[in-house]
Write a protein that holds these residues in place. Structure first.
Motif, PDB file in Angstrom:
ATOM      1  N   ARG A  46       0.873  -1.178   0.052  1.00  0.00           N
ATOM      2  CA  ARG A  46       0.201  -0.019   0.069  1.00  0.00           C
ATOM      3  C   ARG A  46       0.891   1.362   0.048  1.00  0.00           C
ATOM      4  O   ARG A  46       0.349   2.231  -0.063  1.00  0.00           O
ATOM      5  N   CYS A  47       2.328   1.115   0.152  1.00  0.00           N
ATOM      6  CA  CYS A  47       3.008   2.047   0.201  1.00  0.00           C
ATOM      7  C   CYS A  47       2.928   3.253   1.340  1.00  0.00           C
ATOM      8  O   CYS A  47       2.296   4.153   1.033  1.00  0.00           O
ATOM      9  N   ASN A  48       3.406   2.873   2.483  1.00  0.00           N
ATOM     10  CA  ASN A  48       3.272   3.934   3.512  1.00  0.00           C
ATOM     11  C   ASN A  48       4.584   4.786   3.218  1.00  0.00           C
ATOM     12  O   ASN A  48       5.615   4.617   3.734  1.00  0.00           O
ATOM     13  N   TYR A  49       4.332   6.124   2.756  1.00  0.00           N
ATOM     14  CA  TYR A  49       5.316   6.606   1.930  1.00  0.00           C
ATOM     15  C   TYR A  49       5.771   8.065   2.954  1.00  0.00           C
ATOM     16  O   TYR A  49       6.881   8.669   2.472  1.00  0.00           O
ATOM     17  N   GLY A 374      19.591   8.104   0.576  1.00  0.00           N
ATOM     18  CA  GLY A 374      18.637   7.025   0.854  1.00  0.00           C
ATOM     19  C   GLY A 374      19.319   5.690   1.622  1.00  0.00           C
ATOM     20  O   GLY A 374      19.904   6.211   2.652  1.00  0.00           O
ATOM     21  N   GLU A 375      19.093   4.698   1.682  1.00  0.00           N
ATOM     22  CA  GLU A 375      19.279   3.613   2.507  1.00  0.00           C
ATOM     23  C   GLU A 375      20.762   3.059   2.523  1.00  0.00           C
ATOM     24  O   GLU A 375      21.266   2.411   3.367  1.00  0.00           O
ATOM     25  N   VAL A 376      21.438   3.708   1.574  1.00  0.00           N
ATOM     26  CA  VAL A 376      22.872   3.231   1.651  1.00  0.00           C
ATOM     27  C   VAL A 376      23.716   3.802   2.633  1.00  0.00           C
ATOM     28  O   VAL A 376      24.670   3.525   2.947  1.00  0.00           O
ATOM     29  N   LEU A 377      23.048   5.188   3.040  1.00  0.00           N
ATOM     30  CA  LEU A 377      23.480   5.849   4.317  1.00  0.00           C
ATOM     31  C   LEU A 377      23.134   5.074   5.589  1.00  0.00           C
ATOM     32  O   LEU A 377      22.335   4.318   5.907  1.00  0.00           O
ATOM     33  N   GLY A 384       6.368   2.897   9.742  1.00  0.00           N
ATOM     34  CA  GLY A 384       5.410   3.913   9.840  1.00  0.00           C
ATOM     35  C   GLY A 384       5.781   4.904   8.810  1.00  0.00           C
ATOM     36  O   GLY A 384       5.348   6.227   8.869  1.00  0.00           O
ATOM     37  N   GLY A 385       6.537   4.860   7.655  1.00  0.00           N
ATOM     38  CA  GLY A 385       6.666   5.673   6.628  1.00  0.00           C
ATOM     39  C   GLY A 385       8.033   6.443   6.885  1.00  0.00           C
ATOM     40  O   GLY A 385       8.485   7.401   5.827  1.00  0.00           O
ATOM     41  N   TYR A 386       8.709   6.173   7.897  1.00  0.00           N
ATOM     42  CA  TYR A 386      10.148   7.111   8.082  1.00  0.00           C
ATOM     43  C   TYR A 386      11.230   6.737   6.997  1.00  0.00           C
ATOM     44  O   TYR A 386      11.889   7.646   6.611  1.00  0.00           O
ATOM     45  N   ASN A 387      11.420   5.578   6.763  1.00  0.00           N
ATOM     46  CA  ASN A 387      12.450   5.140   5.737  1.00  0.00           C
ATOM     47  C   ASN A 387      12.132   5.746   4.603  1.00  0.00           C
ATOM     48  O   ASN A 387      13.078   6.384   3.784  1.00  0.00           O
ATOM     49  N   LEU A 388      10.985   5.444   3.841  1.00  0.00           N
ATOM     50  CA  LEU A 388      10.843   6.125   2.533  1.00  0.00           C
ATOM     51  C   LEU A 388      10.735   7.622   2.856  1.00  0.00           C
ATOM     52  O   LEU A 388      11.378   8.234   1.634  1.00  0.00           O
ATOM     53  N   ALA A 389      10.141   8.159   3.748  1.00  0.00           N
ATOM     54  CA  ALA A 389      10.602   9.790   3.749  1.00  0.00           C
ATOM     55  C   ALA A 389      11.930  10.332   3.720  1.00  0.00           C
ATOM     56  O   ALA A 389      12.147  11.245   3.120  1.00  0.00           O
ATOM     57  N   PHE A 390      12.793   9.617   4.560  1.00  0.00           N
ATOM     58  CA  PHE A 390      14.196   9.726   4.626  1.00  0.00           C
ATOM     59  C   PHE A 390      14.714   9.660   2.889  1.00  0.00           C
ATOM     60  O   PHE A 390      15.491  10.482   2.540  1.00  0.00           O
TER      61      PHE A 390
END
Length: 402
Positions: A46-49, A374-377, A384-390
């Motif tokens: 559902r993409c919690n973005y 992104g996630e390489v850092l 809760g959408g925090y990782n996509l937000a970052f």
């Protein structure tokens, strides 16, 4: 300026490429045949973005000061407007933002349309193997022998989580070869593995609980929510939220336990509550007093751990027996021997240190011209959408300011 290459067409890479293409020539590179593959898995499809509360206390990182500058009020606000401007309309539930369609595929479609309508050259099926420095430019080499030349690079390769989406950890080796250090990547937002014969007895049970990470006898981090008891250990969002820190301590060889409070919402504690309950229902055995509180399978595990018979009466128990039963229910400890592996982790903890990045434009402080997003850092957030937000914010900061 010459060409900017963005390696990785995930959340952070797509935003960085689109934003940078407003001012520069941009090449977007990805090993998959389409962009945004990992987006399809977020929020159970559902993409919690996004989240209403994008603050640094929801993240783990090696450098809090730099993260605060990346996630400034201005950057967060501008990035959310950016996402709205490309057509994402939110459905908000308990501070969590989803596309109104409740379909991650609709978000990917918006990104694909934006990329195809831009001047970006998108190379799919390009599996990056190494980056070479040639005079004043970079050469990005694929495993098939193809080369792409550019003057600046944005590395948005993701981590090692969900390898089936193409996240194979190549960004870490690229960073190392370019002179960066890499904090040990470990699975995060995943289940915890324990041992003990009782695990098979509570398998497939869900329960509200408060979980606390205990390291070398000291409580470090807690969270509350629904947990899933499994034949391997424990899972659930509140467990996920402490799993990254748990993974780090296991990696360091620390003694690691999980303490579970199966009655976390009582104002005065379980002893007082249960004493009152049993006083009101004197004809109830322990089993009948708790059968509407706990699943039977869990209840029998608790009784076994507390060494009490389910047919005993509270009134007939001595103080030591009563206290031990209450301690088991509120402080049930299990050893944590491992986390689930990368393929069952939503993200990784660890990565390229944020302390080695300029938070104004995500550029390397080690090698100018190279940017990380992104996630390489070494930044991982709660569920809760925090990782996509970052990912979106860091991609926007890089694309805007490169």
């Amino acid at each position: 300026m010459g060409t900017i290459a963005v390696i990785g067409a995930g959340a952070s890479g797509m935003v960085a490429a689109i934003e940078a293409s407003k001012r520069h020539k941009v090449i977007l590179i990805d090993g998959n045949d389409r962009c945004g593959k990992k987006l399809l898995l977020t929020g159970n499809g559902r993409c919690n973005y996004w989240n209403s509360n994008i603050t640094v206390d929801r993240y783990n990182t090696d450098c809090l000061g730099s993260l605060e500058r990346i996630l400034s009020v201005e950057n967060v606000s501008e990035t959310f407007k950016w996402l709205t401007d490309i057509g994402i309309y939110p459905r908000i539930k308990n501070e969590h933002y989803y596309p109104y369609s409740n379909q991650a595929s609709s978000v990917r479609e918006l990104f694909e349309r934006k990329i195809s309508n831009s001047s970006i050259k998108f190379y799919t099926g390009f599996k990056v193997e190494q980056i070479k420095i040639e005079n004043t430019r970079f050469s990005i080499c694929s495993s098939e022998g193809k080369n792409v030349f550019c003057v600046k690079i944005i590395i948005a390769t993701g981590s090692k989580a969900y390898e089936k989406t193409g996240s194979n950890g190549i960004g870490y080796s690229l960073a190392t070869n370019l002179g960066h250090s890499v904090n040990q990547p470990l699975p995060a937002l995943t289940g915890l593995i324990s041992n003990g014969k009782f695990l098979k007895d509570w398998d497939k049970i869900r329960s509200d609980a408060r979980v606390t990470l205990i390291v070398n006898g000291k409580a470090l981090k807690s969270d509350t929510g629904e947990i899933q008891l499994t034949s391997k250990g424990v899972s659930g969002i509140c467990v996920f939220n402490i799993s990254g820190l748990t993974a780090k301590h296991i990696h360091q060889g620390d003694s690691t336990e999980l303490e579970i409070n199966f009655m976390p919402n009582l104002e005065k504690g379980f002893y007082e509550w249960f004493d009152t309950r049993c006083s009101n229902f004197e004809d109830m055995t322990l089993e009948t007093a708790l059968e509407s509180i706990f699943n039977y399978k869990l209840m029998f595990v608790l009784f076994d751990k507390a060494k009490v018979n389910r047919n005993m009466f509270w009134a007939n128990m001595n103080d030591s027996q009563r206290q031990y039963l209450c301690d088991v229910i509120e402080h049930f400890r299990i050893p944590v021997i491992d986390t689930e592996k990368y393929e069952r982790a939503q993200v990784c903890t660890g990565g390229v240190p944020v302390s080695e990045i300029n938070p104004h434009n995500m550029e390397s402080l080690i090698l100018p011209g190279v940017h990380f997003v992104g996630e390489v850092l070494d930044v991982d957030g709660q569920c809760g959408g925090y990782n996509l937000a970052f990912a979106f914010v860091s991609g926007y900061v890089a694309g805007k300011n490169i």
